[in-house]
Design a protein around this motif. Structure first.
Motif, PDB file in Angstrom:
ATOM      1  N   ALA A   1      24.389 -11.355 -42.935  1.00 58.36           N
ATOM      2  CA  ALA A   1      24.665 -12.709 -43.432  1.00 58.36           C
ATOM      3  C   ALA A   1      24.103 -12.903 -44.837  1.00 58.36           C
ATOM      4  CB  ALA A   1      24.074 -13.737 -42.480  1.00 58.36           C
ATOM      5  N   ALA A   2      22.910 -12.339 -45.083  1.00 58.36           N
ATOM      6  CA  ALA A   2      22.251 -12.525 -46.373  1.00 58.36           C
ATOM      7  C   ALA A   2      22.985 -11.825 -47.505  1.00 58.36           C
ATOM      8  CB  ALA A   2      20.812 -12.028 -46.299  1.00 58.36           C
ATOM      9  N   LYS A   3      23.682 -10.758 -47.202  1.00 61.35           N
ATOM     10  CA  LYS A   3      24.372  -9.981 -48.244  1.00 61.35           C
ATOM     11  C   LYS A   3      25.487 -10.786 -48.919  1.00 61.35           C
ATOM     12  CE  LYS A   3      23.266  -5.440 -46.322  1.00 61.35           C
ATOM     13  NZ  LYS A   3      23.753  -4.251 -45.554  1.00 61.35           N
ATOM     14  N   LYS A   4      25.903 -11.866 -48.294  1.00 60.39           N
ATOM     15  CA  LYS A   4      26.901 -12.733 -48.930  1.00 60.39           C
ATOM     16  C   LYS A   4      26.305 -13.488 -50.116  1.00 60.39           C
ATOM     17  CE  LYS A   4      28.047 -15.095 -45.275  1.00 60.39           C
ATOM     18  NZ  LYS A   4      28.751 -16.108 -44.425  1.00 60.39           N
ATOM     19  N   TYR A   5      24.987 -13.611 -50.120  1.00 69.82           N
ATOM     20  CA  TYR A   5      24.337 -14.453 -51.118  1.00 69.82           C
ATOM     21  C   TYR A   5      23.319 -13.710 -51.979  1.00 69.82           C
ATOM     22  CZ  TYR A   5      26.011 -17.719 -47.545  1.00 69.82           C
ATOM     23  OH  TYR A   5      26.782 -18.396 -46.633  1.00 69.82           O
ATOM     24  N   VAL A   6      22.781 -12.596 -51.485  1.00 71.53           N
ATOM     25  CA  VAL A   6      21.665 -11.925 -52.139  1.00 71.53           C
ATOM     26  C   VAL A   6      22.048 -10.500 -52.516  1.00 71.53           C
ATOM     27  CG1 VAL A   6      19.214 -11.318 -51.950  1.00 71.53           C
ATOM     28  CG2 VAL A   6      20.103 -13.280 -50.681  1.00 71.53           C
ATOM     29  N   ASP A   7      21.667 -10.095 -53.713  1.00 73.10           N
ATOM     30  CA  ASP A   7      21.866  -8.711 -54.138  1.00 73.10           C
ATOM     31  C   ASP A   7      21.133  -7.784 -53.184  1.00 73.10           C
ATOM     32  OD1 ASP A   7      20.993  -6.190 -55.690  1.00 73.10           O
ATOM     33  OD2 ASP A   7      22.505  -7.065 -57.007  1.00 73.10           O
ATOM     34  N   ALA A   8      21.791  -6.703 -52.772  1.00 68.28           N
ATOM     35  CA  ALA A   8      21.221  -5.789 -51.780  1.00 68.28           C
ATOM     36  C   ALA A   8      19.855  -5.271 -52.202  1.00 68.28           C
ATOM     37  CB  ALA A   8      22.183  -4.618 -51.537  1.00 68.28           C
TER      38      ALA A   8
ATOM     39  N   ARG B   1      13.448 -16.768 -50.443  1.00 63.61           N
ATOM     40  CA  ARG B   1      13.056 -16.859 -51.846  1.00 63.61           C
ATOM     41  C   ARG B   1      14.042 -16.134 -52.756  1.00 63.61           C
ATOM     42  NH1 ARG B   1       8.387 -14.716 -51.318  1.00 63.61           N
ATOM     43  NH2 ARG B   1       8.882 -12.634 -52.068  1.00 63.61           N
ATOM     44  N   GLU B   2      14.579 -15.004 -52.299  1.00 64.88           N
ATOM     45  CA  GLU B   2      15.496 -14.217 -53.121  1.00 64.88           C
ATOM     46  C   GLU B   2      16.915 -14.790 -53.142  1.00 64.88           C
ATOM     47  OE1 GLU B   2      14.636 -12.002 -55.090  1.00 64.88           O
ATOM     48  OE2 GLU B   2      12.704 -11.261 -54.399  1.00 64.88           O
ATOM     49  N   THR B   3      17.188 -15.735 -52.280  1.00 70.87           N
ATOM     50  CA  THR B   3      18.513 -16.360 -52.241  1.00 70.87           C
ATOM     51  C   THR B   3      18.616 -17.408 -53.345  1.00 70.87           C
ATOM     52  OG1 THR B   3      18.569 -16.076 -49.837  1.00 70.87           O
ATOM     53  CG2 THR B   3      20.160 -17.603 -50.779  1.00 70.87           C
ATOM     54  N   PRO B   4      19.691 -17.409 -54.126  1.00 69.04           N
ATOM     55  CA  PRO B   4      19.843 -18.422 -55.184  1.00 69.04           C
ATOM     56  C   PRO B   4      19.724 -19.840 -54.629  1.00 69.04           C
ATOM     57  CG  PRO B   4      21.514 -16.717 -55.403  1.00 69.04           C
ATOM     58  CD  PRO B   4      20.819 -16.463 -54.094  1.00 69.04           C
ATOM     59  N   ASP B   5      19.181 -20.737 -55.450  1.00 66.76           N
ATOM     60  CA  ASP B   5      18.946 -22.115 -55.013  1.00 66.76           C
ATOM     61  C   ASP B   5      20.164 -22.740 -54.350  1.00 66.76           C
ATOM     62  OD1 ASP B   5      16.412 -21.958 -55.974  1.00 66.76           O
ATOM     63  OD2 ASP B   5      16.655 -23.398 -57.597  1.00 66.76           O
ATOM     64  N   ASP B   6      21.313 -22.574 -54.976  1.00 60.09           N
ATOM     65  CA  ASP B   6      22.485 -23.278 -54.475  1.00 60.09           C
ATOM     66  C   ASP B   6      23.116 -22.617 -53.252  1.00 60.09           C
ATOM     67  OD1 ASP B   6      23.408 -21.073 -55.808  1.00 60.09           O
ATOM     68  OD2 ASP B   6      24.863 -22.138 -57.045  1.00 60.09           O
ATOM     69  N   SER B   7      22.507 -21.545 -52.744  1.00 57.52           N
ATOM     70  CA  SER B   7      23.019 -20.881 -51.537  1.00 57.52           C
ATOM     71  C   SER B   7      22.019 -20.875 -50.392  1.00 57.52           C
ATOM     72  CB  SER B   7      23.403 -19.421 -51.863  1.00 57.52           C
ATOM     73  OG  SER B   7      24.426 -19.367 -52.826  1.00 57.52           O
TER      74      SER B   7
ATOM     75  N   LEU C   1      22.758 -20.066 -46.398  1.00 60.88           N
ATOM     76  CA  LEU C   1      22.178 -18.953 -45.653  1.00 60.88           C
ATOM     77  C   LEU C   1      21.448 -19.451 -44.410  1.00 60.88           C
ATOM     78  CD1 LEU C   1      21.455 -16.010 -45.229  1.00 60.88           C
ATOM     79  CD2 LEU C   1      19.505 -16.320 -46.782  1.00 60.88           C
ATOM     80  N   PHE C   2      20.668 -20.529 -44.576  1.00 60.81           N
ATOM     81  CA  PHE C   2      19.954 -21.064 -43.414  1.00 60.81           C
ATOM     82  C   PHE C   2      20.938 -21.452 -42.323  1.00 60.81           C
ATOM     83  CE2 PHE C   2      18.067 -24.362 -40.827  1.00 60.81           C
ATOM     84  CZ  PHE C   2      16.813 -23.833 -40.528  1.00 60.81           C
ATOM     85  N   ARG C   3      22.024 -22.074 -42.713  1.00 60.44           N
ATOM     86  CA  ARG C   3      23.047 -22.480 -41.744  1.00 60.44           C
ATOM     87  C   ARG C   3      23.595 -21.252 -41.003  1.00 60.44           C
ATOM     88  NH1 ARG C   3      25.888 -24.834 -45.169  1.00 60.44           N
ATOM     89  NH2 ARG C   3      25.216 -26.998 -44.861  1.00 60.44           N
ATOM     90  N   ASP C   4      23.766 -20.142 -41.727  1.00 60.89           N
ATOM     91  CA  ASP C   4      24.352 -18.931 -41.145  1.00 60.89           C
ATOM     92  C   ASP C   4      23.410 -18.202 -40.192  1.00 60.89           C
ATOM     93  OD1 ASP C   4      26.618 -19.436 -42.606  1.00 60.89           O
ATOM     94  OD2 ASP C   4      26.264 -17.870 -44.113  1.00 60.89           O
ATOM     95  N   ILE C   5      22.090 -18.292 -40.470  1.00 60.72           N
ATOM     96  CA  ILE C   5      21.156 -17.453 -39.694  1.00 60.72           C
ATOM     97  C   ILE C   5      20.287 -18.233 -38.712  1.00 60.72           C
ATOM     98  CG2 ILE C   5      21.071 -15.773 -41.581  1.00 60.72           C
ATOM     99  CD1 ILE C   5      18.201 -16.785 -42.160  1.00 60.72           C
ATOM    100  N   GLN C   6      20.374 -19.549 -38.710  1.00 60.71           N
ATOM    101  CA  GLN C   6      19.447 -20.322 -37.881  1.00 60.71           C
ATOM    102  C   GLN C   6      19.517 -19.947 -36.402  1.00 60.71           C
ATOM    103  OE1 GLN C   6      20.304 -24.373 -36.972  1.00 60.71           O
ATOM    104  NE2 GLN C   6      22.343 -24.316 -37.856  1.00 60.71           N
ATOM    105  N   SER C   7      20.701 -19.616 -35.919  1.00 58.48           N
ATOM    106  CA  SER C   7      20.839 -19.263 -34.500  1.00 58.48           C
ATOM    107  C   SER C   7      20.232 -17.902 -34.183  1.00 58.48           C
ATOM    108  CB  SER C   7      22.316 -19.279 -34.100  1.00 58.48           C
ATOM    109  OG  SER C   7      23.041 -18.289 -34.810  1.00 58.48           O
ATOM    110  N   LEU C   8      19.909 -17.130 -35.229  1.00 62.79           N
ATOM    111  CA  LEU C   8      19.309 -15.809 -35.049  1.00 62.79           C
ATOM    112  C   LEU C   8      17.788 -15.843 -35.162  1.00 62.79           C
ATOM    113  CD1 LEU C   8      21.840 -13.849 -37.299  1.00 62.79           C
ATOM    114  CD2 LEU C   8      21.862 -13.997 -34.796  1.00 62.79           C
ATOM    115  N   LEU C   9      17.244 -17.053 -35.340  1.00 59.78           N
ATOM    116  CA  LEU C   9      15.799 -17.240 -35.464  1.00 59.78           C
ATOM    117  C   LEU C   9      15.291 -18.080 -34.298  1.00 59.78           C
ATOM    118  CD1 LEU C   9      15.685 -18.260 -39.262  1.00 59.78           C
ATOM    119  CD2 LEU C   9      15.496 -15.956 -38.304  1.00 59.78           C
ATOM    120  N   ASP C  10      14.045 -17.829 -33.890  1.00 61.62           N
ATOM    121  CA  ASP C  10      13.464 -18.699 -32.876  1.00 61.62           C
ATOM    122  C   ASP C  10      12.890 -19.942 -33.560  1.00 61.62           C
ATOM    123  OD1 ASP C  10      10.999 -17.982 -33.984  1.00 61.62           O
ATOM    124  OD2 ASP C  10      10.428 -16.648 -32.338  1.00 61.62           O
TER     125      ASP C  10
END
Length: 272
Positions: free
Chosen positions: A13-20, A40-46, A50-59
């Motif tokens: 999911a992060a690779k959509k927004y962050v340089d590998a 922190r490495e994700t651009p401000d406007d993304s 990213l949080f929306r995409d990964i929240q279900s994968l976090l406790d």
């Protein structure tokens, strides 16, 4: 990894927004550092995408770490994200409510929240933009408020600041409906605005400070904070965060009516 149910899916999911090259090490065993670096490495406007995409994968702890790492960053300055269109009020309420509050706030802010009264007076300044502008939120849509009325006087260029006419709102919220409290320079209360009551538009700063003088509560919070944080950390924190370096003066003023009156009069004269 601790706090993460599927690291591979999070990285995908992060690779959509962050340089590998900037992604954290997938073999890391420190889940907290992994999440903080990822956000922190994700651009401000993304970041909120990213949080929306990964929240279900976090406790609940992982969501708290991620949300604390990005709140309230936005590309237009110190505006709450729902005002900038990155997410909705409903999403923010849901996200904060799904987090472990002690992990979200850290232990000191969690203790300070417990010392606030059962019903809290909060303030929200208009930032001077047109009411048609997306960022100038009505009280019913604003999740970010402050317990410190002076913040609305000092911060004329962000989500707490008064506009040139000194317009602001004052309201009440039950402590049980507070989503988070960050006792930094803004003394920010994140809340569910649907739970606000006694909402009142205030047209001058003197009116904002009437009815029980909320600076008593501000001073009490700052004194408790100085107890919880060692002196060196306390000084360093407020040298960085307090816009005028006036924290010690404010603490003294809140304990003496005449000093408080003189300080407020000075601030009103300087900033309005």
């Amino acid at each position: 990894m601790k706090y993460i149910t599927d690291t591979d899916k999070v990285l995908t999911a992060a690779k959509k927004y962050v340089d590998a090259a900037k992604l954290p090490d997938e073999n890391s065993t420190d889940g907290e550092s992994f999440i903080r670096r990822l956000m922190r490495e994700t651009p401000d406007d993304s970041r909120f995408d990213l949080f929306r995409d990964i929240q279900s994968l976090l406790d609940a702890d992982g969501r708290a770490i991620a949300l604390a790492a990005i709140w309230p960053f936005s590309v237009t300055g110190n505006m709450e994200p729902c005002a900038d269109g990155y997410c909705t009020k409903e999403e923010i309420i849901e996200w904060f409510a799904s987090c472990n509050p002690e992990k979200l706030m850290d232990s000191i802010n969690f203790k300070l929240l417990s010392r606030l009264p059962d019903v809290i007076t909060v303030f929200r300044g208009m930032n001077g933009l047109s009411i048609d502008d997306l960022r100038d939120l009505e009280p019913a849509d604003a999740v970010s408020w402050t317990i410190n009325p002076i913040v609305t006087i000092l911060h004329q260029d962000d989500r707490f600041g008064l506009d040139a006419a000194g317009n602001a709102y004052k309201a009440s919220i039950k402590k049980e409906d507070v989503l988070a409290y960050f006792c930094n320079a803004d003394m920010e209360i994140v809340l569910n605005p649907n739970k606000l009551f006694d909402i009142k538009e205030i047209n001058d700063a003197e009116e904002m400070l009437s009815n029980g003088d909320p600076l008593d509560l501000v001073g009490e919070q700052l004194r408790w904070q100085s107890e919880y944080v060692n002196n060196e950390t306390y000084r360093e924190l407020f040298e960085k965060l307090e816009p005028l370096g006036r924290v010690n003066e404010l603490i003294e003023a809140t304990m003496d009516f005449e000093k408080r009156k003189a300080l407020v009069k000075e601030l009103l004269g300087k900033f309005l």
